[in-house]
Enzyme design. Structure first.
Site, short mmCIF file in Angstrom:
data_model
loop_
_atom_site.label_atom_id
_atom_site.label_comp_id
_atom_site.label_asym_id
_atom_site.label_seq_id
_atom_site.Cartn_x
_atom_site.Cartn_y
_atom_site.Cartn_z
N ASP A 1 32.32 36.93 -4.21
CA ASP A 1 31.26 37.48 -5.19
C ASP A 1 31.40 36.38 -6.16
OD1 ASP A 1 29.20 38.52 -6.41
OD2 ASP A 1 29.89 40.78 -6.27
C1 NOJ Z 1 27.36 39.64 -8.52
C2 NOJ Z 1 26.86 40.92 -7.57
O1 NOJ Z 1 27.92 41.72 -7.42
C3 NOJ Z 1 26.29 40.40 -6.10
O2 NOJ Z 1 25.78 41.57 -5.36
C4 NOJ Z 1 25.05 39.24 -6.21
O3 NOJ Z 1 24.97 38.90 -5.07
C5 NOJ Z 1 25.67 38.02 -7.16
N1 NOJ Z 1 26.26 38.57 -8.42
C6 NOJ Z 1 24.84 37.13 -7.26
O4 NOJ Z 1 23.75 37.39 -8.05
#
Ligand code: NOJ
Length: 746
Positions: free
Chosen positions: A285
């Site tokens: 993430d």
């Molecule tokens: C953080 C989020 O937790 C995740 O779900 C997302 O895909 C990414 N950022 C990218 O935006």
């Protein structure tokens, strides 16, 4: 376009060192081997590096003005938040100047639609309609892929049982069975039959794992979880996504029992890539590799990179730990090159499967983009799916559906004329696209009523704050009307990432507004707009009718009007339990019995209850009304006893006993009465959505096999145990209409 393509190909053929390798008829594995052999360590690490484009940010941005150079040097494998053919093509052209000419992957959070916005995932989940969810994912994929996107960071398949957690809006609710059915549907919708279709994108099952169980419902918080809970409740939707062929996984921000998911070998290597044999790749993430330092799990970003790559995180989203440390780790012999090769291989395989090596610009057709983003069929489907997602919570004296002969309607509330709010969190804000295509609730009602109906409007109050100055005007409008529709709720950015709330009541003075409107004596229909289950006891107990509309997307206004006037008879059922108060959280239907279960709220005689609160939810999992009514009869269980190789068929007749054609979601729950590990009081095992004309009866059959009777035993083996089972068929987890029993024997 065509001459541009020809020119590109000429240059590509003349300059690409592995062009001949790729062109030959070889298996993708062989092609990847050939490419890998030609790559330097730096180029390999580049494939594992993902950056945010500088346009939009969905996380804390690291300023880096050198991205073009790094792409040209083969040091970047993927970009996120890069939208549109023009922009993706521009970056891809830079990637084509690199020595190896490995195409970039463009990833994006296409969570509930791209330009056409569908209901937020939790709302859609309430449709209990996998085909509808598959279709919305398909349309989202069609639009996104036409806009240059190869990969969506969806579906989020995290089970969530805490409505304080803002990201509950992004998943399919509380139940592992329903969640698994929906995970499969969404993956199939995004990816199509096979990766590489022009109208599909790679899906990503996230967040692996247990992100939804953040302590206190606070985003990014730690998770303390038994292996049993993990396997029984949180992993099944991930397994379903893997079985459906999901191309990628994303790990999660949280730690589980002290080990961050990003550096979690047990989750990623043992379970995902081991037991489940997952052949796709895992992306971290946003920044989660570097964040392991904050977790207190590693000392610095060198150790963070070591931990993540060893644990099986293949691509680094935005933390730069891989870029800055992997080469050193390999040279220090702390990371074997085989580990890097494995991660690169997984990513290259997907790039091949997407057809990007054949044509890096295959998703960059401006004409197709224009057409897909303006496809008139998409809003029509969005409208239907939005109507399917609206939950009718209350309908006293059959106030709904509204008659078309009503003379005057007062449409009141801070969300009536709101436009963008209807899109909910995680919409895609496309540059250059204005909001005109979003149908506000006001516009939807205007579109619906004829010339003989007069529409009055007053805002009444804001979503937040305690200003009641607008109440008088609202009351004045209500007094002139035959019926009042009040649209209240959250702001769309009150749920979503980093949007946890400790108070989940309807904000501000909105329920006070309802009070003064009810005092006029006019019937009031309340629309509740939200990204999570809210607490609204006053509304629940006093309004005559309530529609929980969540956030319905670009066709919200039309869909709401369809339901208000009965052009669509509501059929949705809650995919998550609604508490009466925050103090009840976590509250979910499939709990254990306890040694001292309470069966009512009147008796606190040394039992498991609250002195000051009910033990029952406000609205149960699986609950939702229709304008018609359904009677359940003739439960027939095909055998009293079965062994593990046999099946039981439970059949039930459902009759539409009301005045409208409608759909019922018939739910099958089981309880294993005695187990070596105690089993929940009931578990959803199957359901059917059935359309019935007035007076019509249909017989529904559920097949119960050994799989449905199994659970994880003490050693976490998936087994069934002989003994008595209770079978319950109902209209919700609380409204069980018929019960049966059978026995499993050895
Ligand atoms: C953080 C989020 O937790 C995740 O779900 C997302 O895909 C990414 N950022 C990218 O935006």
């Amino acid at each position: 376009m065509r001459s541009y393509h020809l020119a590109f190909w000429l240059i590509f053929i003349l300059t690409n060192p592995f062009m001949f390798v790729v062109a030959q008829q070889k298996s993708i594995d062989q092609k990847v081997d050939s490419v890998l052999r030609l790559m330097t360590l730096d180029e390999k690490i580049g494939q594992l590096n993902q950056y945010n484009d500088d346009w939009i940010a969905t996380g804390p941005v690291t300023v880096d003005s050198d991205k073009s150079n790094q792409i040209r040097n083969g040091q970047v494998g993927s970009l996120l938040n890069c939208l549109g053919v023009e922009r993706t093509a521009a970056w891809q052209r830079i990637a084509m100047q690199s020595r190896m000419k490995i195409p970039l992957l463009f990833g994006q959070d296409v969570i509930h639609g791209f330009k056409t916005t569908f209901p937020i995932p939790l709302a859609e989940a309430c449709s209990w309609d996998p085909e509808a969810m598959k279709l919305s994912a398909q349309i989202a994929a069609d639009e996104a892929s036409a806009s240059g996107i190869h990969w969506t960071f969806a579906p989020m398949v995290d089970i969530a049982r805490d409505p304080r957690w803002g990201r509950i809006m992004e998943g399919a609710g509380e139940d592992p069975y329903l969640g698994s059915v929906i995970a499969k549907a969404r993956v199939e919708g995004f990816q199509g039959d096979k990766l590489g279709g022009l109208n599909s994108v790679m899906a990503c099952a996230k967040h692996f794992a247990a992100y939804g169980a953040a302590i206190g419902g606070r985003d990014y918080n730690s998770v303390d979880m038994s292996d049993r809970m993990l396997w029984e409740t949180y992993l099944p939707p991930f397994k379903a996504a893997a079985d459906a062929g999901v191309a990628t996984f994303m790990n999660s921000f949280n730690d589980i029992n002290g080990v961050p998911a990003t550096g979690n070998k047990y989750l990623q290597r043992e379970i995902l890539k081991g037991k489940w044999n997952f052949s796709g790749f895992v992306v971290s993430d946003w920044g989660s590799i570097g964040e392991m330092i904050n977790h207190g799990n590693v000392k610095n970003d060198y150790e963070a990179a070591l931990s993540a790559i060893t644990a099986g995180s293949d691509m680094d989203m935005e933390s730069r730990c891989y870029k800055n440390n992997l080469a050193k780790l390999v040279n220090d012999k702390s990371v074997p090159i085989a580990l890097i090769d494995d991660a690169v291989r997984r990513i290259l395989v997907k790039k091949f499967e997407l057809g990007l090596f054949d044509d890096p610009f295959r998703f960059c057709n401006a004409e197709r983009e224009k057409k897909a983003l303006n496809n008139p069929e998409h809003p029509k489907t969005a409208r239907q799916i939005a109507a399917k997602s609206i939950v009718l919570l209350k309908n006293e004296n059959q106030l709904l559906p509204l008659s078309r002969n009503i003379k005057t309607i007062a449409f009141i509330g801070p969300l009536v004329k709101a436009v963008k709010q209807n899109k909910g969190f995680w919409d895609v804000d496309l540059p250059g696209v204005d909001s005109n295509f979003i149908v506000s609730q006001w516009e939807g009602l205007q579109n619906k009523v004829g010339e003989t109906t007069k529409l009055l409007y007053a805002k009444g109050c804001e979503i937040e704050g305690n200003n009641t100055d607008g109440f008088a005007e609202a009351v004045n409008m209500a007094k002139q009307a035959d019926v009042v529709i009040l649209s209240i709720g959250e702001r769309r950015d009150m749920s979503g990432e980093a949007k946890s709330r400790s108070n989940i009541c309807i904000p501000g003075v909105q329920e006070d507004l309802l009070k003064v409107l009810l005092a006029t004596g006019k019937p009031v229909v309340v629309l509740i707009n939200a990204g999570r289950p809210l607490v609204f006891n006053y509304t629940a107990d006093h309004a005559q009718a309530i529609l929980y509309t969540w956030w319905l997307g670009s066709e919200a206004g039309n869909a709401i009007a369809d339901v208000l006037f009965g052009d669509y008879n509501p059929s949705a059922k809650l995919a998550v339990t609604f508490p009466r108060s925050v103090g009840q959280i976590p509250i979910y239907y499939s709990h254990f019995s306890t040694g001292r279960p309470a069966s009512s709220d009147d008796n606190h005689n040394y039992n498991s209850s609250y002195l000051d609160e009910s033990i029952f939810p406000k609205y149960a999992f699986g609950y939702g009304l229709s304008y018609t009514s359904f009677a359940y009869s003739n439960l027939h269980v095909s055998a009293a006893t079965i062994n593990r190789n046999e099946q039981i068929v439970a059949s039930v007749s459902v009759t539409n006993t009301g005045k409208y054609e409608g759909e019922e979601i018939v739910q099958l729950y089981l309880r294993d009465k005695v187990g070596s590990i105690a089993r929940p009081v009931k578990e959803l095992k199957d359901f059917r959505k059935v359309l019935l004309k007035v007076g019509e009866t249909k017989t529904i059959k559920f097949i119960i096999d050994n799989e449905k009777l199994s659970f994880y035993n003490q050693n976490l083996e998936w087994v069934s145990e002989p003994g008595d089972f209770e079978l319950m068929i109902g209209a919700s987890s609380e409204d069980i209409r018929l019960k049966g029993a059978f026995q499993l024997v050895d």
